[in-house]
Design a protein around this motif. Structure first.
Motif, PDB file in Angstrom:
ATOM      1  N   GLU A  94     103.563 -15.655  62.080  1.00  8.72           N
ATOM      2  CA  GLU A  94     103.186 -16.412  63.208  1.00  8.72           C
ATOM      3  C   GLU A  94     104.049 -17.741  63.459  1.00  8.72           C
ATOM      4  N   ALA A  95     104.069 -18.478  62.282  1.00 10.91           N
ATOM      5  CA  ALA A  95     104.519 -19.899  62.284  1.00 10.91           C
ATOM      6  C   ALA A  95     105.307 -19.955  61.077  1.00 10.91           C
ATOM      7  N   ALA A  96     106.031 -21.144  61.219  1.00 13.66           N
ATOM      8  CA  ALA A  96     106.612 -21.678  59.943  1.00 13.66           C
ATOM      9  C   ALA A  96     106.789 -23.035  59.938  1.00 13.66           C
ATOM     10  N   THR A  97     107.018 -23.623  58.626  1.00 12.09           N
ATOM     11  CA  THR A  97     107.456 -25.029  58.484  1.00 12.09           C
ATOM     12  C   THR A  97     108.270 -25.211  57.259  1.00 12.09           C
ATOM     13  N   VAL A  98     109.100 -26.214  56.961  1.00 10.58           N
ATOM     14  CA  VAL A  98     109.934 -26.391  56.150  1.00 10.58           C
ATOM     15  C   VAL A  98     109.903 -27.660  55.477  1.00 10.58           C
TER      16      VAL A  98
ATOM     17  N   ARG B  24     100.256 -17.412  58.691  1.00  9.36           N
ATOM     18  CA  ARG B  24      99.115 -17.458  59.958  1.00  9.36           C
ATOM     19  C   ARG B  24      99.321 -19.022  60.675  1.00  9.36           C
ATOM     20  N   ALA B  25      99.440 -18.784  61.970  1.00 12.25           N
ATOM     21  CA  ALA B  25      99.555 -20.076  62.850  1.00 12.25           C
ATOM     22  C   ALA B  25      98.693 -20.995  62.581  1.00 12.25           C
ATOM     23  N   ASP B  26      97.242 -20.705  62.488  1.00 14.96           N
ATOM     24  CA  ASP B  26      96.440 -21.793  62.219  1.00 14.96           C
ATOM     25  C   ASP B  26      96.432 -22.479  60.899  1.00 14.96           C
ATOM     26  N   LEU B  27      96.921 -21.686  59.959  1.00 15.15           N
ATOM     27  CA  LEU B  27      97.179 -22.310  58.445  1.00 15.15           C
ATOM     28  C   LEU B  27      98.412 -22.983  58.431  1.00 15.15           C
ATOM     29  N   ILE B  28      99.318 -22.749  59.029  1.00 14.20           N
ATOM     30  CA  ILE B  28     100.475 -23.589  59.189  1.00 14.20           C
ATOM     31  C   ILE B  28     100.326 -24.722  60.094  1.00 14.20           C
TER      32      ILE B  28
END
Length: 467
Positions: free
Chosen positions: A136-140, A299-303
């Protein structure tokens, strides 16, 4: 400027007035040349230099050494394709072009061109990560160790994290999962045993202080025999029932089924998320074939919580990494051409016949370089993926083998080390491995033999004098 061996060294000011030193100052600047002059005069006082002409040459040589880059390309002939000490995955041309484009001036790193407002640097890669993984979402962040640290710090501060005892990994550089948990402010709760962990071990350990279930992919070792572990789907079910997030550290993190390339199976990020895992972390510079980076997807909320953690800014990637990673991710839009376009995958899936042909091409030049006292031939060997991926699996390869003719074992060993050292000192350093009384140069990662052939014809092995 006189030249009288045995005389006292000149003063710094006197040496700086020499025309030759003045020319060096014009070229390199006064501060650096002054340091080189002082170093040279110290060598004179230590009786290693005895005249002004030699001093001038020594100063010039010192400046050359100081100004020479320590970071240089090498030829990886170790047999380990994704070699941590040699920079891991080589980048495709598209990634290098992308890095160059943003390196030479201003870019929209954190600027939204549509709104004219401040943007988020993750936007350059997030859509592609989600498209390729189903997240749903990601970061780096800057590597996978940082990704694990950030996930723990954001999702389980001052709380317990449950991990199987058989997954308390340690990787290169003294990265130990228990230590990372401690630095992240979490409390480790071990369950199971080294070789066997069951569902009830997790269920029995969950309590009001539990904040996260963590599963670590044991990519750099294998426990075999009487073993048992809990799968991602089983852990996901436990996590849902307990309303606790499940995070999985995948390490190498493959975006495709490696078996399609004839390589050993590795967990595919999309498949792991599809089993109900909430957050995964994996590397960008291993099986993905990109730059050093740690990718967090799920998951978007956790990201969102992970992004808001203050440590995110300290661990974020720079514009060059993001540009390279985005370019590599775009290549995954066409899976059929990945083996040709991503160098790491191309080298890993290279046919043994092609490697043998490279070894045959290189053999005469290496024989000429090594001289008559060294036996050189081609032999079949086994390569490995490297960087903790599938440690027990090997890839058929071909190597150039150098062996000493000395009858004395100690002298053979010393000559092999000298061969390896002189190969490392070449203008284009060559890195091999010593094993079974031989120096092996694995040819899997050599796609263009001509630079090696050229320098082996120019620079010959200097045989040690007989003792």
């Amino acid at each position: 400027m006189n030249s009288s061996p045995g005389s006292r060294p000149p003063s710094v000011d006197t040496a700086l007035s020499w025309p030759g030193i003045q020319a060096l100052i014009q070229c390199h600047g006064r501060p650096l040349v002054v340091d080189a002059v002082r170093a040279g005069l110290q060598r004179w006082r230590d009786a290693l230099i005895s005249d002004e002409q030699t001093l001038l040459a020594e100063i010039g040589h010192t400046l050359e050494n100081w100004l020479a880059p320590t970071f240089k390309p090498v030829v990886n002939m170790t047999g380990t394709v994704i070699h941590t000490n040699l920079g891991r995955s080589p980048l495709p041309p598209e990634a290098i072009t992308a890095m160059t484009a943003v390196a030479s001036g201003a870019s929209n790193l954190e600027y939204d061109l549509e709104s004219g407002q401040r943007g988020d640097r993750d936007t350059h890669v997030e859509d592609w990560i989600c498209r390729l993984t189903g997240a749903e979402a990601a970061t780096v962040v800057n590597n996978n160790a940082a990704a694990v640290l950030l996930v723990l710090s954001a999702l389980a501060p001052r709380k317990e994290v449950i991990v199987s005892r058989g997954e308390l990994i340690e990787i290169g550089g003294s990265f130990r999962l228990p230590d990372i948990m401690s630095r992240a402010g979490c409390k480790l709760r071990e369950v199971g045993t080294t070789n066997r962990t069951h569902t009830h071990d997790y269920l029995d350990a969950i309590n009001s202080r539990t904040a996260l279930l963590l599963k670590a992919h044991t990519s750099n070792y294998a426990v075999q025999g009487f073993t048992s572990s809990v799968s991602e789907s089983e852990l996901a079910s436990i996590a849902r029932q307990s309303r606790i997030p499940l995070a999985v550290d995948l390490g190498s993190g493959s975006l495709i089924d490696m078996q399609r390339l004839g390589l050993p199976a590795e967990p595919v990020v999309r498949d792991v998320l599809a089993q109900g895992v909430d957050v995964v972390t994996f590397s960008g510079d291993k099986l993905l074939g990109g730059p050093q980076a740690g990718i967090i997807a799920g998951r978007a909320d956790l990201i969102s919580r992970i992004r808001k953690n203050p440590m995110k800014r300290a661990l974020r990637c720079d514009k060059l990494t993001l540009a390279a990673l985005a370019a590599v991710l775009r290549l995954y839009a066409n899976p059929k051409k990945l083996a040709q376009r991503i160098p790491a995958l191309r080298l890993l899936s290279r046919e043994q016949t092609a490697i043998e042909e490279t070894a045959t091409q290189l053999l005469p030049a290496l024989q000429s370089w090594a001289g008559e006292e060294i036996d050189v031939d081609c032999c079949s060997t086994l390569s490995q993926i490297g960087s903790g991926s599938q440690p027990l699996d090997r890839l058929p390869s071909a190597s150039l083998r150098l062996r000493s003719q000395h009858a004395n074992k100690r002298k053979r060993s010393r000559q092999l080390r000298e061969l390896a050292r002189q190969l490392r000192q070449l203008p284009l350093p060559v890195i091999g491995r010593i094993t079974d009384d031989s120096l092996l140069l694995d040819c899997r990662c050599v796609e263009d033999p001509q630079p090696l052939i050229a320098q082996w014809h120019i620079h010959r092995f200097q045989v040690e004098p007989a003792t």
